[in-house]
Enzyme design. Structure first.
Site, short mmCIF file in Angstrom:
data_model
loop_
_atom_site.label_atom_id
_atom_site.label_comp_id
_atom_site.label_asym_id
_atom_site.label_seq_id
_atom_site.Cartn_x
_atom_site.Cartn_y
_atom_site.Cartn_z
CB SER A 133 50.78 44.01 22.53
OG SER A 133 51.61 45.12 22.81
CE1 TYR A 157 50.53 51.59 22.01
CE2 TYR A 157 51.78 49.66 22.70
CZ TYR A 157 50.74 50.56 22.91
OH TYR A 157 49.93 50.42 24.01
CB THR A 183 47.38 51.59 20.12
OG1 THR A 183 46.78 50.29 20.12
CG2 THR A 183 47.07 52.28 21.43
CE LYS A 265 43.18 48.79 22.54
NZ LYS A 265 44.14 49.37 23.49
CG HIS A 289 45.76 52.20 26.81
ND1 HIS A 289 46.34 52.25 25.56
CD2 HIS A 289 46.53 51.35 27.52
CE1 HIS A 289 47.41 51.47 25.54
NE2 HIS A 289 47.54 50.90 26.72
C1 LIG Z 1 48.96 45.51 31.48
C2 LIG Z 1 48.33 46.11 30.26
C3 LIG Z 1 49.08 46.27 29.12
C4 LIG Z 1 48.50 46.82 27.97
N1 LIG Z 1 49.24 46.89 26.81
C5 LIG Z 1 48.65 47.37 25.69
C6 LIG Z 1 49.37 47.37 24.47
O1 LIG Z 1 50.49 46.92 24.39
N2 LIG Z 1 48.75 47.88 23.38
C7 LIG Z 1 47.48 48.40 23.43
O2 LIG Z 1 46.96 48.87 22.41
N3 LIG Z 1 46.78 48.38 24.57
C8 LIG Z 1 47.32 47.87 25.69
N4 LIG Z 1 46.59 47.81 26.85
C9 LIG Z 1 45.20 48.30 26.84
C10 LIG Z 1 44.21 47.18 26.47
O3 LIG Z 1 44.30 46.85 25.11
C11 LIG Z 1 42.77 47.65 26.72
O4 LIG Z 1 42.53 48.84 26.04
C12 LIG Z 1 42.51 47.85 28.22
O5 LIG Z 1 43.05 46.78 28.95
C13 LIG Z 1 41.01 47.96 28.48
O6 LIG Z 1 40.78 48.27 29.82
P1 LIG Z 1 40.35 47.17 30.92
O7 LIG Z 1 41.42 46.16 30.93
O8 LIG Z 1 40.28 47.94 32.19
O9 LIG Z 1 39.04 46.63 30.46
C14 LIG Z 1 47.14 47.26 28.00
C15 LIG Z 1 46.40 47.09 29.17
C16 LIG Z 1 46.97 46.52 30.29
C17 LIG Z 1 46.10 46.31 31.51
#
Ligand SMILES: Cc1cc2nc3c(=O)[nH]c(=O)nc-3n(C[C@H](O)[C@H](O)[C@H](O)COP(=O)(O)O)c2cc1C
Length: 392
Positions: A133, A157, A183, A265, A289
């Protein structure tokens, strides 16, 4: 257990039974993957718990993501001879033992002090690709060193400061990240009551902005060093992170400045999937997300089949949001995803036992996936199809 070539993921199941019966040892972390959250919740600080577990608004999208998986049931076939199984695949030039990647997740030090370094080591040991990330607590360079030559992708990002954008792309290339995941759904942070009620945004404490704090272009925009004025550094980040003006026309710039595959994404509709194909990207992640951005948005799994029907022959279609178990993974692949991204579950493993916890979660989900696909008559992930599932 060997993870080269044709892997026997379900050996992990036998291993757990053998340990229990012959050495009286039971798993430290639950094997009930859908309930990992409860166990992790007991170890996380209220702030970390709020940031990781909670979703946007009333949580309706996060609930819908899980409910959507209940709407599809696996339709098992018998007597198909699945003694030999191979789930390995190549996605956008990256070879992996099964169609599973670690989703990009920011600020992993909230879960465990070693954060991304523990995750990338666990993933690398199994050959599971890790997606870094932009909001990580460790830099590109640190993660690359920890991951060695294991496969890794970079999630961008898009900062509004172009010199920082170009520097990020260059550093990602220099440190061996092969695919770029842009994303789209977080050009602004969603409305997240769990964090708002605490007035808690970790980035403003310089957590999760390590890629920026180690970036020459970012540092060039500061009048004082980060140590001398940490608040100014956080404010500098806060001024370039929001990017609601981002539009389709800017993708050409990314193509000019990135040699490898590009994945978008956060695609949730057929209309945007078609636009992605028209704009010449290589893949998409059907994702909301994890319900952290738009409360009330449709479940990610509900969007998947129609998007696959519309663009599946032109684009690599990845999937996330709500995947908790090996059976969930099988359902998403059956509905047409080329691979799935694992989000919160690996983070719960990280919270519970660092690198060993991520290893546990990955081995469990892969073992369960192997058992579910074999028991339902498939010799590998590639054999999953719409006929493998039925609407409940
Ligand atoms: C704590 C946390 C931080 C996240 N940070 C990012 C991020 O920095 N960049 C990103 O594209 N998605 C981020 N996501 C989304 C994840 O890539 C993913 O889309 C999401 O966790 C999927 O949902 P699920 O965990 O309920 O299966 C984050 C998710 C969580 C839970």
């Amino acid at each position: 257990m060997s993870y080269g070539g044709n892997m026997n993921f379900s050996d992990h199941q036998i291993g757990i039974y053998a340990q229990g019966m012959f050495t009286d040892r039971t798993p430290k972390i639950t094997t009930d993957l859908a309930n990992l959250e409860d166990q992790a919740a007991a170890t996380l600080s209220p702030e970390a718990l709020g940031y990781i577990v909670a979703s946007a608004g009333s949580g309706s999208t996060a609930r819908a993501n899980r409910a959507a998986f209940e709407q599809w049931r696996i339709a098992p076939r018998m007597l198909r001879g699945s003694a030999e199984r191979d789930h390995s695949c190549t996605v956008l030039g990256t070879t992996m033992p099964a169609p599973l990647l670690i989703a990009p997740v920011g600020i992993q030090t909230l879960a465990h002090p070693e954060g991304e370094l523990a995750t990338v080591r666990a993933a690398a040991a199994l050959g599971v690709p890790y997606i870094h990330s932009t909001q990580a607590s460790h830099s590109f360079e640190q993660v690359a060193e920890a991951g060695g030559d294991a496969p890794r992708w970079y999630q961008l990002y898009w900062p509004t400061d172009q010199s920082v954008l170009l520097s990020f792309l260059q550093r990602a290339k220099n440190t061996g990240f092969t695919t770029l995941v842009l994303t789209l759904d977080t050009t602004l942070l969603g409305w997240r009551p769990a964090d708002l009620n605490r007035g808690y945004l970790p980035f403003l404490a310089n957590l999760g902005i390590e890629n920026y704090l180690t970036d020459p272009a970012f540092l060039a925009g500061l009048d004082e060093s980060v140590e001398a004025n940490p608040v100014a550094a956080a404010m500098h980040w806060a001024q370039m992170f929001p990017n609601p003006g981002l539009s389709w026309s800017q993708l050409a710039f990314l193509r000019e400045n990135w040699d490898g595959p590009i994945v978008l994404k956060g695609i949730c509709t057929v209309g945007d999937a078609r636009l992605a194909a028209e704009h010449g990207v290589d893949g998409i992640v059907v994702s909301n997300h994890g319900g952290r951005q738009i409360d009330g948005a449709r479940a990610s799994l509900d969007a998947l089949p129609e998007i696959v029907d519309a663009v599946g022959d032109q684009l690599t279609v990845l999937f996330d949001s709500g995947v908790r178990t090996g059976a969930d993974m099988a359902k998403a692949l059956a509905l047409g995803a080329d691979a799935v991204l694992l989000g919160r579950p690996f983070l719960y493993g990280l919270a519970l036992d660092g690198q060993a916890g991520v290893d546990h979660v990955l081995r469990c989900i892969l073992a369960e996936f192997d058992l579910v696909t074999s028991l339902s008559g498939h010799t590998g992930a590639a054999e999953l199809s719409r006929e493998s599932v039925i609407r409940s």
